[in-house]
Design a protein around this motif. Sequence first.
Motif, PDB file in Angstrom:
ATOM      1  N   LEU A   1      33.043  50.193  14.777  1.00 51.85           N
ATOM      2  CA  LEU A   1      32.021  51.189  15.091  1.00 51.85           C
ATOM      3  C   LEU A   1      31.747  52.060  13.867  1.00 51.85           C
ATOM      4  CD1 LEU A   1      33.304  52.376  18.586  1.00 51.85           C
ATOM      5  CD2 LEU A   1      31.472  50.739  18.102  1.00 51.85           C
ATOM      6  N   ASN A   2      30.543  52.590  13.763  1.00 56.74           N
ATOM      7  CA  ASN A   2      30.202  53.528  12.684  1.00 56.74           C
ATOM      8  C   ASN A   2      30.964  54.838  12.831  1.00 56.74           C
ATOM      9  OD1 ASN A   2      28.357  51.980  11.263  1.00 56.74           O
ATOM     10  ND2 ASN A   2      26.683  52.576  12.612  1.00 56.74           N
ATOM     11  N   GLY A   3      31.295  55.181  14.062  1.00 57.46           N
ATOM     12  CA  GLY A   3      32.006  56.421  14.334  1.00 57.46           C
ATOM     13  C   GLY A   3      32.694  56.338  15.678  1.00 57.46           C
ATOM     14  N   ILE A   4      33.735  57.127  15.843  1.00 54.64           N
ATOM     15  CA  ILE A   4      34.451  57.180  17.120  1.00 54.64           C
ATOM     16  C   ILE A   4      34.438  58.610  17.641  1.00 54.64           C
ATOM     17  CG2 ILE A   4      35.933  55.214  16.559  1.00 54.64           C
ATOM     18  CD1 ILE A   4      38.235  57.292  16.145  1.00 54.64           C
ATOM     19  N   ASP A   5      34.680  58.749  18.937  1.00 55.03           N
ATOM     20  CA  ASP A   5      34.799  60.050  19.588  1.00 55.03           C
ATOM     21  C   ASP A   5      36.247  60.261  19.975  1.00 55.03           C
ATOM     22  OD1 ASP A   5      32.024  60.735  19.587  1.00 55.03           O
ATOM     23  OD2 ASP A   5      31.729  59.298  21.217  1.00 55.03           O
ATOM     24  N   VAL A   6      36.796  61.399  19.590  1.00 54.67           N
ATOM     25  CA  VAL A   6      38.152  61.766  19.976  1.00 54.67           C
ATOM     26  C   VAL A   6      38.042  62.973  20.909  1.00 54.67           C
ATOM     27  CG1 VAL A   6      40.381  62.623  19.155  1.00 54.67           C
ATOM     28  CG2 VAL A   6      39.183  60.855  17.864  1.00 54.67           C
ATOM     29  N   HIS A   7      38.709  62.879  22.058  1.00 54.62           N
ATOM     30  CA  HIS A   7      38.626  63.933  23.066  1.00 54.62           C
ATOM     31  C   HIS A   7      39.981  64.578  23.313  1.00 54.62           C
ATOM     32  CE1 HIS A   7      34.541  62.896  24.046  1.00 54.62           C
ATOM     33  NE2 HIS A   7      34.900  61.626  24.127  1.00 54.62           N
ATOM     34  N   HIS A   8      39.965  65.899  23.408  1.00 57.99           N
ATOM     35  CA  HIS A   8      41.151  66.676  23.760  1.00 57.99           C
ATOM     36  C   HIS A   8      41.443  66.429  25.232  1.00 57.99           C
ATOM     37  CE1 HIS A   8      43.945  70.015  23.564  1.00 57.99           C
ATOM     38  NE2 HIS A   8      43.414  70.479  24.671  1.00 57.99           N
ATOM     39  N   THR A   9      42.680  66.055  25.544  1.00 53.46           N
ATOM     40  CA  THR A   9      43.027  65.723  26.929  1.00 53.46           C
ATOM     41  C   THR A   9      44.087  66.630  27.529  1.00 53.46           C
ATOM     42  OG1 THR A   9      44.613  64.086  26.150  1.00 53.46           O
ATOM     43  CG2 THR A   9      42.398  63.300  26.684  1.00 53.46           C
ATOM     44  N   GLY A  10      44.639  67.521  26.747  1.00 52.38           N
ATOM     45  CA  GLY A  10      45.665  68.413  27.251  1.00 52.38           C
ATOM     46  C   GLY A  10      46.440  69.012  26.101  1.00 52.38           C
ATOM     47  N   PRO A  11      47.375  69.882  26.384  1.00 52.18           N
ATOM     48  CA  PRO A  11      48.143  70.529  25.316  1.00 52.18           C
ATOM     49  C   PRO A  11      48.799  69.507  24.398  1.00 52.18           C
ATOM     50  CG  PRO A  11      48.697  71.469  27.455  1.00 52.18           C
ATOM     51  CD  PRO A  11      47.831  70.272  27.706  1.00 52.18           C
ATOM     52  N   GLY A  12      48.368  69.483  23.169  1.00 52.53           N
ATOM     53  CA  GLY A  12      48.971  68.590  22.189  1.00 52.53           C
ATOM     54  C   GLY A  12      48.483  67.161  22.226  1.00 52.53           C
ATOM     55  N   ASN A  13      47.501  66.829  23.067  1.00 54.90           N
ATOM     56  CA  ASN A  13      47.032  65.448  23.176  1.00 54.90           C
ATOM     57  C   ASN A  13      45.542  65.335  22.872  1.00 54.90           C
ATOM     58  OD1 ASN A  13      49.518  64.494  23.990  1.00 54.90           O
ATOM     59  ND2 ASN A  13      49.027  64.611  26.160  1.00 54.90           N
ATOM     60  N   ALA A  14      45.200  64.287  22.184  1.00 54.10           N
ATOM     61  CA  ALA A  14      43.808  63.910  21.962  1.00 54.10           C
ATOM     62  C   ALA A  14      43.775  62.386  21.914  1.00 54.10           C
ATOM     63  CB  ALA A  14      43.279  64.496  20.663  1.00 54.10           C
TER      64      ALA A  14
ATOM     65  N   VAL B   1      43.273  59.216   9.397  1.00 61.15           N
ATOM     66  CA  VAL B   1      43.502  59.419  10.825  1.00 61.15           C
ATOM     67  C   VAL B   1      44.154  58.171  11.401  1.00 61.15           C
ATOM     68  CG1 VAL B   1      42.378  59.773  13.058  1.00 61.15           C
ATOM     69  CG2 VAL B   1      41.580  61.026  11.051  1.00 61.15           C
ATOM     70  N   SER B   2      45.211  58.372  12.179  1.00 60.77           N
ATOM     71  CA  SER B   2      45.900  57.271  12.843  1.00 60.77           C
ATOM     72  C   SER B   2      45.708  57.374  14.345  1.00 60.77           C
ATOM     73  CB  SER B   2      47.399  57.304  12.532  1.00 60.77           C
ATOM     74  OG  SER B   2      47.614  57.070  11.169  1.00 60.77           O
ATOM     75  N   ILE B   3      45.327  56.269  14.943  1.00 56.80           N
ATOM     76  CA  ILE B   3      45.253  56.157  16.399  1.00 56.80           C
ATOM     77  C   ILE B   3      46.395  55.232  16.808  1.00 56.80           C
ATOM     78  CG2 ILE B   3      43.889  55.392  18.381  1.00 56.80           C
ATOM     79  CD1 ILE B   3      42.639  57.806  17.016  1.00 56.80           C
ATOM     80  N   ASP B   4      47.268  55.719  17.679  1.00 58.76           N
ATOM     81  CA  ASP B   4      48.441  54.954  18.103  1.00 58.76           C
ATOM     82  C   ASP B   4      48.403  54.677  19.595  1.00 58.76           C
ATOM     83  OD1 ASP B   4      49.488  54.964  15.541  1.00 58.76           O
ATOM     84  OD2 ASP B   4      50.825  56.654  15.912  1.00 58.76           O
ATOM     85  N   GLU B   5      49.041  53.593  20.003  1.00 55.48           N
ATOM     86  CA  GLU B   5      49.194  53.301  21.428  1.00 55.48           C
ATOM     87  C   GLU B   5      50.125  54.341  22.044  1.00 55.48           C
ATOM     88  OE1 GLU B   5      49.121  49.013  22.876  1.00 55.48           O
ATOM     89  OE2 GLU B   5      50.147  48.906  20.940  1.00 55.48           O
ATOM     90  N   CYS B   6      49.775  54.793  23.225  1.00 52.98           N
ATOM     91  CA  CYS B   6      50.566  55.818  23.918  1.00 52.98           C
ATOM     92  C   CYS B   6      50.323  55.658  25.415  1.00 52.98           C
ATOM     93  CB  CYS B   6      50.113  57.194  23.429  1.00 52.98           C
ATOM     94  SG  CYS B   6      50.907  58.573  24.255  1.00 52.98           S
ATOM     95  N   SER B   7      51.233  56.180  26.222  1.00 51.66           N
ATOM     96  CA  SER B   7      51.048  56.118  27.673  1.00 51.66           C
ATOM     97  C   SER B   7      49.828  56.927  28.121  1.00 51.66           C
ATOM     98  CB  SER B   7      52.295  56.622  28.390  1.00 51.66           C
ATOM     99  OG  SER B   7      52.536  57.977  28.049  1.00 51.66           O
ATOM    100  N   CYS B   8      49.383  57.892  27.286  1.00 49.12           N
ATOM    101  CA  CYS B   8      48.203  58.702  27.628  1.00 49.12           C
ATOM    102  C   CYS B   8      46.913  58.020  27.185  1.00 49.12           C
ATOM    103  CB  CYS B   8      48.311  60.092  27.008  1.00 49.12           C
ATOM    104  SG  CYS B   8      48.275  60.104  25.199  1.00 49.12           S
ATOM    105  N   GLY B   9      47.015  56.884  26.499  1.00 45.46           N
ATOM    106  CA  GLY B   9      45.846  56.177  25.979  1.00 45.46           C
ATOM    107  C   GLY B   9      45.945  56.063  24.475  1.00 45.46           C
ATOM    108  N   PRO B  10      44.860  55.677  23.811  1.00 42.02           N
ATOM    109  CA  PRO B  10      44.876  55.554  22.352  1.00 42.02           C
ATOM    110  C   PRO B  10      44.909  56.942  21.715  1.00 42.02           C
ATOM    111  CG  PRO B  10      42.700  55.052  23.213  1.00 42.02           C
ATOM    112  CD  PRO B  10      43.590  55.262  24.390  1.00 42.02           C
ATOM    113  N   GLU B  11      46.102  57.411  21.402  1.00 39.77           N
ATOM    114  CA  GLU B  11      46.331  58.795  20.991  1.00 39.77           C
ATOM    115  C   GLU B  11      46.051  59.029  19.505  1.00 39.77           C
ATOM    116  OE1 GLU B  11      49.860  61.986  21.628  1.00 39.77           O
ATOM    117  OE2 GLU B  11      50.456  60.031  20.871  1.00 39.77           O
ATOM    118  N   CYS B  12      45.436  60.168  19.207  1.00 43.13           N
ATOM    119  CA  CYS B  12      45.251  60.585  17.815  1.00 43.13           C
ATOM    120  C   CYS B  12      46.590  61.120  17.319  1.00 43.13           C
ATOM    121  CB  CYS B  12      44.175  61.649  17.690  1.00 43.13           C
ATOM    122  SG  CYS B  12      43.958  62.213  15.989  1.00 43.13           S
ATOM    123  N   ALA B  13      47.250  60.328  16.470  1.00 43.29           N
ATOM    124  CA  ALA B  13      48.565  60.710  15.955  1.00 43.29           C
ATOM    125  C   ALA B  13      48.452  61.680  14.785  1.00 43.29           C
ATOM    126  CB  ALA B  13      49.330  59.467  15.524  1.00 43.29           C
ATOM    127  N   THR B  14      47.247  61.920  14.315  1.00 35.46           N
ATOM    128  CA  THR B  14      47.019  62.829  13.197  1.00 35.46           C
ATOM    129  C   THR B  14      46.830  64.259  13.661  1.00 35.46           C
ATOM    130  OG1 THR B  14      45.974  60.984  12.062  1.00 35.46           O
ATOM    131  CG2 THR B  14      45.592  63.144  11.113  1.00 35.46           C
TER     132      THR B  14
END
Length: 102
Positions: free
Chosen positions: A21-34, A81-94
């Motif tokens: 994709l030309n760009g991605i959207d990262v969404h805040h999902t809770g304290p400390g998670n995106a 920016v790193s996106i990692d697998e997580c139980s909350c979904g594809p998490e922004c590790a950065t």
Amino acid sequence: MSYLDCAQYDCCHNKAGCCCLNGIDVHHTGPGNAVCGSYRCNEGYGNAATDNQPASPETDIHCDDKGCRHLEGHCCCADHVSIDECSCGPECATRAPRDTAE
């Protein structure tokens, strides 16, 4: 643009750790998670990214996480920016908490 390293290999936009994709959207999902809001599961069909444009390690990242120090306006200003697998979904590790003094 940020250098994106994505480890969410079951995403149909992922090709060898890069995004088609030309760009991605990262969404805040809770304290400390995106999480990556552009994630789409390839549903076990292998890499389906061949229908998209060629994968690139550089992409625009649009974000709504006001608690992250890398947010400028609605864009991520992190160089890498790193996106990692997580139980909350594809998490922004950065994601890094914004200093409270700001």
